[in-house]
Design an enzyme around this catalytic site. Structure first.
Site, PDB file in Angstrom:
ATOM      1  N   HIS A  35       4.762   0.114   0.050  1.00 54.72           N
ATOM      2  CA  HIS A  35       5.549  -0.640   1.032  1.00 54.72           C
ATOM      3  C   HIS A  35       4.705  -1.728   1.666  1.00 54.72           C
ATOM      4  O   HIS A  35       3.474  -1.705   1.580  1.00 54.72           O
ATOM      5  CB  HIS A  35       6.124   0.296   2.107  1.00 54.72           C
ATOM      6  CG  HIS A  35       5.084   1.057   2.858  1.00 54.72           C
ATOM      7  ND1 HIS A  35       4.497   2.207   2.376  1.00 54.72           N
ATOM      8  CD2 HIS A  35       4.502   0.839   4.062  1.00 54.72           C
ATOM      9  CE1 HIS A  35       3.615   2.661   3.231  1.00 54.72           C
ATOM     10  NE2 HIS A  35       3.584   1.842   4.284  1.00 54.72           N
ATOM     11  N   ARG A  51       5.821   5.726  14.275  1.00 55.53           N
ATOM     12  CA  ARG A  51       5.566   6.236  12.925  1.00 55.53           C
ATOM     13  C   ARG A  51       4.968   7.635  12.961  1.00 55.53           C
ATOM     14  O   ARG A  51       4.053   7.904  13.736  1.00 55.53           O
ATOM     15  CB  ARG A  51       4.589   5.295  12.226  1.00 55.53           C
ATOM     16  CG  ARG A  51       4.361   5.628  10.770  1.00 55.53           C
ATOM     17  CD  ARG A  51       3.398   4.649  10.152  1.00 55.53           C
ATOM     18  NE  ARG A  51       2.121   5.300   9.957  1.00 55.53           N
ATOM     19  CZ  ARG A  51       1.220   4.943   9.040  1.00 55.53           C
ATOM     20  NH1 ARG A  51       1.468   3.906   8.248  1.00 55.53           N
ATOM     21  NH2 ARG A  51       0.096   5.577   8.923  1.00 55.53           N
ATOM     22  N   ASP A  96       0.543   5.237   1.834  1.00 49.42           N
ATOM     23  CA  ASP A  96      -0.208   5.693   3.015  1.00 49.42           C
ATOM     24  C   ASP A  96      -1.288   6.729   2.702  1.00 49.42           C
ATOM     25  O   ASP A  96      -1.065   7.676   1.951  1.00 49.42           O
ATOM     26  CB  ASP A  96       0.766   6.253   4.061  1.00 49.42           C
ATOM     27  CG  ASP A  96       1.587   5.131   4.687  1.00 49.42           C
ATOM     28  OD1 ASP A  96       1.090   3.986   4.750  1.00 49.42           O
ATOM     29  OD2 ASP A  96       2.729   5.397   5.103  1.00 49.42           O
ATOM     30  N   HIS A 102       0.838  -1.198   0.000  1.00 45.70           N
ATOM     31  CA  HIS A 102       0.000   0.000   0.000  1.00 45.70           C
ATOM     32  C   HIS A 102       0.873   1.248   0.000  1.00 45.70           C
ATOM     33  O   HIS A 102       2.092   1.186   0.194  1.00 45.70           O
ATOM     34  CB  HIS A 102      -0.910   0.029   1.242  1.00 45.70           C
ATOM     35  CG  HIS A 102      -0.164   0.164   2.539  1.00 45.70           C
ATOM     36  ND1 HIS A 102       0.573  -0.850   3.095  1.00 45.70           N
ATOM     37  CD2 HIS A 102      -0.036   1.215   3.392  1.00 45.70           C
ATOM     38  CE1 HIS A 102       1.117  -0.446   4.218  1.00 45.70           C
ATOM     39  NE2 HIS A 102       0.776   0.814   4.422  1.00 45.70           N
TER      40      HIS A 102
HETATM   41  C1  SIN Z   1       3.347   0.864   7.719  1.00 45.26           C
HETATM   42  O1  SIN Z   1       2.712   0.392   6.804  1.00 45.26           O
HETATM   43  O2  SIN Z   1       3.345   2.066   7.959  1.00 45.26           O
HETATM   44  C2  SIN Z   1       4.166  -0.032   8.630  1.00 45.26           C
HETATM   45  C3  SIN Z   1       5.430  -0.478   8.005  1.00 45.26           C
HETATM   46  C4  SIN Z   1       6.261  -1.328   8.943  1.00 45.26           C
HETATM   47  O3  SIN Z   1       5.890  -1.504  10.112  1.00 45.26           O
HETATM   48  O4  SIN Z   1       7.296  -1.819   8.516  1.00 45.26           O
END
Ligand code: SIN
Length: 278
Positions: A254, A269, A98, A96
């Site tokens: 990612h 995050r 973000d 996906h």
């Molecule tokens: C995410 O999709 O923001 C998480 C990525 C991760 O935890 O590696």
């Protein structure tokens, strides 16, 4: 500051920067160039409180609060992504980009490793410029006229994201604001506002294509999803405690790999708001 690519497709490790410091505009400018050149950049051995991570993120724009997940109690702009041996599912475990469901999806995401498993828990990234450029001219022409319908609050099959998350991960969910827009239409081919390059804009939030029936668009969406993460477009980052990744959501996808069933992984995050895709 030095940048060392970690793959032929995208991603570079940056050395010589301490992100806990107040960075000058010229250092921020160098980091911006590295991000635009490599799409995702990695920093090792950082020592950041949530507040310092947030201060770094604020250098890139306004902060996005996650509408479905609770931020840290003393620093709500920082989302703690936590998976313990009791959790079967992980957060971010499908390809996906973000906040694609928002009218103005995230420009960038800054993820900092607090506690990583002894092995596993890597994150994969895919270069969506390369994915676009590898398409045939016919497919590029057809996609240039199509918008994806990006859905944020429902999984396929109609289960609400809140219910799904509440049932499958231990992270704390929140009731989204009543006026939150959770479905948006965005071009499948977007132009990066800083580099001017075109990239494929697809990911797990794209449920339908504008003006097409579900049975017409489902195979095309599936094709684009498979195409967009071919091995030659992808890199894989192995975390250590203190590693930080900063990715450009305007030209990457990612996926967090869920391969550490008996261990705990904790990440912090922060997401920076972006502009309207065109
Ligand atoms: C995410 O999709 O923001 C998480 C990525 C991760 O935890 O590696």
């Amino acid at each position: 500051m030095d940048a060392h690519p970690i793959a032929g497709s995208l991603g570079a490790e940056i050395s010589g920067v301490d992100l806990s410091q107040d960075l000058s505009d010229s250092v921020i400018g160098e980091i911006r160039s590295a991000l635009l050149d490599h799409q995702v950049i990695f920093f090792r051995d950082q020592n950041l409180t949530p507040q310092r991570q947030l201060a770094f993120a604020r250098r890139w724009g306004k902060i996005h609060l996650h509408p479905f997940m609770a931020g840290m109690p003393d620093c709500p702009e920082v989302l703690e992504i936590r998976k313990t041996p009791d959790d079967k599912r992980n957060f971010g475990g499908s390809w996906h980009t973000d906040q694609m469901f928002a009218p103005q999806p995230a420009m960038g995401t800054i993820l900092y490793a607090q506690q990583v498993p002894s092995v596993g828990g890597d994150t994969m990234f895919s270069n969506q410029y390369l994915a676009y450029e590898a398409l045939s001219d016919g497919m590029k022409a057809m996609l240039s006229r199509v918008r994806g319908v990006c859905v944020g609050d429902k999984k396929r099959g109609g289960v609400s994201r809140m219910d799904y998350n509440a049932a499958t991960i231990a992270m704390k969910t929140v009731e989204p604001p009543k006026d939150l827009q959770t479905t948006s239409m965005h071009p499948l081919v977007r132009t990066h506002p800083e580099t001017g390059r075109k990239s494929l804009y697809i990911g797990s939030h794209v449920h339908y294509l504008e003006g097409m029936t579900e049975s017409e668009c489902a195979p095309l969406i599936q094709y684009l999803r498979d195409h967009s993460v071919k091995p030659e477009f992808v890199c894989r980052f192995q975390w250590r405690n203190g590693s930080l990744a900063f990715w450009d959501n305007r030209c990457t996808q990612h996926l967090a790999i869920n391969d550490y069933p008996a261990e705990t992984r904790v990440m912090h995050r922060v997401t920076v708001r972006g502009d309207t895709p065109f």
